[in-house]
Motif scaffolding. Structure first.
Motif, PDB file in Angstrom:
ATOM      1  N   ALA A 110      16.021  11.830 -11.431  1.00 28.82           N
ATOM      2  CA  ALA A 110      17.367  11.549 -11.924  1.00 28.82           C
ATOM      3  C   ALA A 110      17.952  10.305 -11.261  1.00 28.82           C
ATOM      4  N   ALA A 111      17.743  10.165  -9.953  1.00 26.40           N
ATOM      5  CA  ALA A 111      18.276   9.002  -9.236  1.00 26.40           C
ATOM      6  C   ALA A 111      17.659   7.714  -9.760  1.00 26.40           C
ATOM      7  N   ASN A 112      16.347   7.697  -9.938  1.00 31.26           N
ATOM      8  CA  ASN A 112      15.677   6.490 -10.417  1.00 31.26           C
ATOM      9  C   ASN A 112      16.005   6.190 -11.869  1.00 31.26           C
ATOM     10  N   TYR A 113      16.148   7.220 -12.680  1.00 29.09           N
ATOM     11  CA  TYR A 113      16.502   6.998 -14.082  1.00 29.09           C
ATOM     12  C   TYR A 113      17.942   6.509 -14.208  1.00 29.09           C
ATOM     13  N   ALA A 114      18.825   6.971 -13.320  1.00 30.04           N
ATOM     14  CA  ALA A 114      20.215   6.483 -13.339  1.00 30.04           C
ATOM     15  C   ALA A 114      20.265   4.992 -13.048  1.00 30.04           C
ATOM     16  N   VAL A 115      19.426   4.543 -12.110  1.00 30.30           N
ATOM     17  CA  VAL A 115      19.363   3.110 -11.788  1.00 30.30           C
ATOM     18  C   VAL A 115      18.909   2.308 -13.000  1.00 30.30           C
ATOM     19  N   ALA A 116      17.876   2.803 -13.686  1.00 26.98           N
ATOM     20  CA  ALA A 116      17.335   2.091 -14.849  1.00 26.98           C
ATOM     21  C   ALA A 116      18.341   2.057 -16.002  1.00 26.98           C
ATOM     22  N   LEU A 117      18.969   3.209 -16.266  1.00 26.36           N
ATOM     23  CA  LEU A 117      19.923   3.289 -17.372  1.00 26.36           C
ATOM     24  C   LEU A 117      21.251   2.605 -17.038  1.00 26.36           C
ATOM     25  N   GLY A 118      21.456   2.259 -15.768  1.00 26.77           N
ATOM     26  CA  GLY A 118      22.659   1.550 -15.359  1.00 26.77           C
ATOM     27  C   GLY A 118      22.361   0.133 -14.929  1.00 26.77           C
ATOM     28  N   SER A 119      21.334  -0.468 -15.501  1.00 32.14           N
ATOM     29  CA  SER A 119      20.929  -1.825 -15.124  1.00 32.14           C
ATOM     30  C   SER A 119      21.355  -2.841 -16.179  1.00 32.14           C
ATOM     31  N   ASP A 120      21.234  -4.125 -15.825  1.00 34.12           N
ATOM     32  CA  ASP A 120      21.606  -5.179 -16.776  1.00 34.12           C
ATOM     33  C   ASP A 120      20.644  -5.253 -17.956  1.00 34.12           C
ATOM     34  N   GLY A 121      19.445  -4.676 -17.787  1.00 35.97           N
ATOM     35  CA  GLY A 121      18.487  -4.680 -18.897  1.00 35.97           C
ATOM     36  C   GLY A 121      18.959  -3.920 -20.115  1.00 35.97           C
ATOM     37  N   MET A 122      19.912  -3.021 -19.927  1.00 36.97           N
ATOM     38  CA  MET A 122      20.404  -2.227 -21.059  1.00 36.97           C
ATOM     39  C   MET A 122      21.205  -3.063 -22.050  1.00 36.97           C
ATOM     40  N   PHE A 123      21.599  -4.278 -21.671  1.00 34.06           N
ATOM     41  CA  PHE A 123      22.396  -5.124 -22.557  1.00 34.06           C
ATOM     42  C   PHE A 123      21.530  -6.012 -23.446  1.00 34.06           C
ATOM     43  N   ASN A 124      20.212  -5.906 -23.300  1.00 36.27           N
ATOM     44  CA  ASN A 124      19.273  -6.623 -24.164  1.00 36.27           C
ATOM     45  C   ASN A 124      18.473  -5.583 -24.935  1.00 36.27           C
ATOM     46  N   ALA A 125      18.438  -5.707 -26.252  1.00 37.28           N
ATOM     47  CA  ALA A 125      17.834  -4.670 -27.089  1.00 37.28           C
ATOM     48  C   ALA A 125      16.377  -4.391 -26.730  1.00 37.28           C
ATOM     49  N   ALA A 126      15.580  -5.432 -26.563  1.00 39.30           N
ATOM     50  CA  ALA A 126      14.169  -5.234 -26.259  1.00 39.30           C
ATOM     51  C   ALA A 126      13.982  -4.538 -24.913  1.00 39.30           C
ATOM     52  N   HIS A 127      14.716  -5.004 -23.907  1.00 34.81           N
ATOM     53  CA  HIS A 127      14.620  -4.378 -22.579  1.00 34.81           C
ATOM     54  C   HIS A 127      15.135  -2.941 -22.616  1.00 34.81           C
ATOM     55  N   ARG A 128      16.200  -2.722 -23.349  1.00 28.81           N
ATOM     56  CA  ARG A 128      16.781  -1.384 -23.458  1.00 28.81           C
ATOM     57  C   ARG A 128      15.781  -0.414 -24.069  1.00 28.81           C
ATOM     58  N   HIS A 129      15.114  -0.823 -25.117  1.00 25.64           N
ATOM     59  CA  HIS A 129      14.131   0.060 -25.763  1.00 25.64           C
ATOM     60  C   HIS A 129      12.975   0.372 -24.820  1.00 25.64           C
ATOM     61  N   THR A 130      12.568  -0.601 -24.020  1.00 30.74           N
ATOM     62  CA  THR A 130      11.490  -0.367 -23.052  1.00 30.74           C
ATOM     63  C   THR A 130      11.926   0.642 -21.995  1.00 30.74           C
ATOM     64  N   ILE A 131      13.160   0.521 -21.528  1.00 31.57           N
ATOM     65  CA  ILE A 131      13.680   1.448 -20.515  1.00 31.57           C
ATOM     66  C   ILE A 131      13.745   2.866 -21.067  1.00 31.57           C
ATOM     67  N   VAL A 132      14.325   3.003 -22.247  1.00 32.70           N
ATOM     68  CA  VAL A 132      14.459   4.333 -22.855  1.00 32.70           C
ATOM     69  C   VAL A 132      13.086   4.932 -23.136  1.00 32.70           C
ATOM     70  N   GLU A 133      12.168   4.122 -23.579  1.00 29.60           N
ATOM     71  CA  GLU A 133      10.805   4.596 -23.840  1.00 29.60           C
ATOM     72  C   GLU A 133      10.174   5.166 -22.574  1.00 29.60           C
ATOM     73  N   ALA A 134      10.492   4.567 -21.430  1.00 32.26           N
ATOM     74  CA  ALA A 134       9.891   4.990 -20.161  1.00 32.26           C
ATOM     75  C   ALA A 134      10.517   6.265 -19.611  1.00 32.26           C
ATOM     76  N   VAL A 135      11.810   6.489 -19.839  1.00 28.73           N
ATOM     77  CA  VAL A 135      12.483   7.610 -19.179  1.00 28.73           C
ATOM     78  C   VAL A 135      12.763   8.790 -20.093  1.00 28.73           C
TER      79      VAL A 135
END
Length: 281
Positions: A119-144
């Motif tokens: 949960a701690a590591n996923y919170a960091v990923a879902l609260g990162s600047d990558g979430m503001f770019n569609a491609a990066h966001r999809h990669t993050i969500v795919e991973a978690v």
């Protein structure tokens, strides 16, 4: 700043006083001249008594230092009842996992501690600047995300992190900061708490501090801090914990300190130079 399925948008003066409230002046008479100002004959100083006092203070000081240093190389085995239970603010648990997917820690054990680390590591990923770019966001969500919830999570995040939001923040539609500025969106967990747990499903609260804004001399949205709690519902997929749902609420928020605010360039350099962590409970 992080957005989930339930995102909530959005001297001390120097004190001075005199002893007893008044200022007093004493007149000191020369040695051997008359009586003490408070009455009675002045007594001669006894050198032996002064020497004994100094020696006594030195002995006490040496003893105190020796006592304080006793624990430097001492045994702090967990068998000692005093060390059996860690303090609430102390780091606890085993070392972080070794596996990573898209730069995000994965492969957490099927335990309460494993769920908190996930949960701690996923919170960091879902609260990162990558979430503001569609491609990066999809990669993050795919991973978690858990396979059963991936499409729903992806759709929800795509709605929240819209091009319109990027424009309000001052980014391009793809989440890129204007020239001469640095976009900051970083989530730092302060602690985790299990709300419910079973070997197949768990709910974990992650208390976080967030950094959000744009650096740059002309920025109208300077980097600020905010405190919030992310709740992540996780499912065990047979080999790892994955996200089913996310929610977020404000606080708990401490009193702001009196630190001097750093300049924009210093903040930008700090974000670039100070890397993040892989978190374990």
């Amino acid at each position: 700043m992080s957005l989930g399925d339930e995102h909530d948008s959005k001297r001390t003066e120097d004190a001075y006083s005199t002893v007893g409230g008044t200022r007093q002046t004493r007149t000191r008479l020369p040695e051997g001249e008359g009586a003490d100002v408070y009455g009675g004959a002045r007594r001669p100083v006894r050198a032996s008594r002064s020497l004994l006092t100094v020696v006594g203070v030195v002995v006490l000081l040496v003893s105190a230092i020796a006592f304080a240093n006793r624990g430097d190389g001492g045994d702090t085995s967990s068998d000692d009842p005093k060390h059996a239970d860690p303090k609430p603010t102390a780091a606890t648990g085993v070392n972080p996992v070794q596996g990573k997917t898209a730069g995000i820690a994965t492969g957490f054990p099927q335990t309460e501690q494993g769920a908190q680390s996930a949960a701690a590591n996923y919170a960091v990923a879902l609260g990162s600047d990558g979430m503001f770019n569609a491609a990066h966001r999809h990669t993050i969500v795919e991973a978690v995300a858990d396979a059963a919830a991936k499409d729903k999570l992806q759709a929800g995040f795509d709605t929240n992190y819209s091009p319109g939001l990027n424009q309000q923040i001052g980014l391009t539609a793809d989440g890129v900061a204007p020239a001469g500025t640095t976009f900051v969106n970083r989530t730092v967990p302060a602690g985790t708490k299990v709300q419910s747990y079973s070997p197949q499903a768990t709910s974990v609260d992650v208390w976080c501090i967030g950094l959000f804004g744009l650096t740059g001399e002309k920025s109208t949205k300077p980097v600020t801090t905010n405190w919030f709690t992310m709740t992540l519902k996780l499912a065990w997929n047979g080999s790892d914990w994955k996200v089913l749902e996310t929610a977020q609420k404000k606080g708990p928020t401490p009193v702001t300190g009196d630190n001097t605010v750093s300049g924009s360039e210093e903040i930008a350099n700090a974000v670039k130079e100070f890397g993040g962590f892989t978190y374990a409970r």
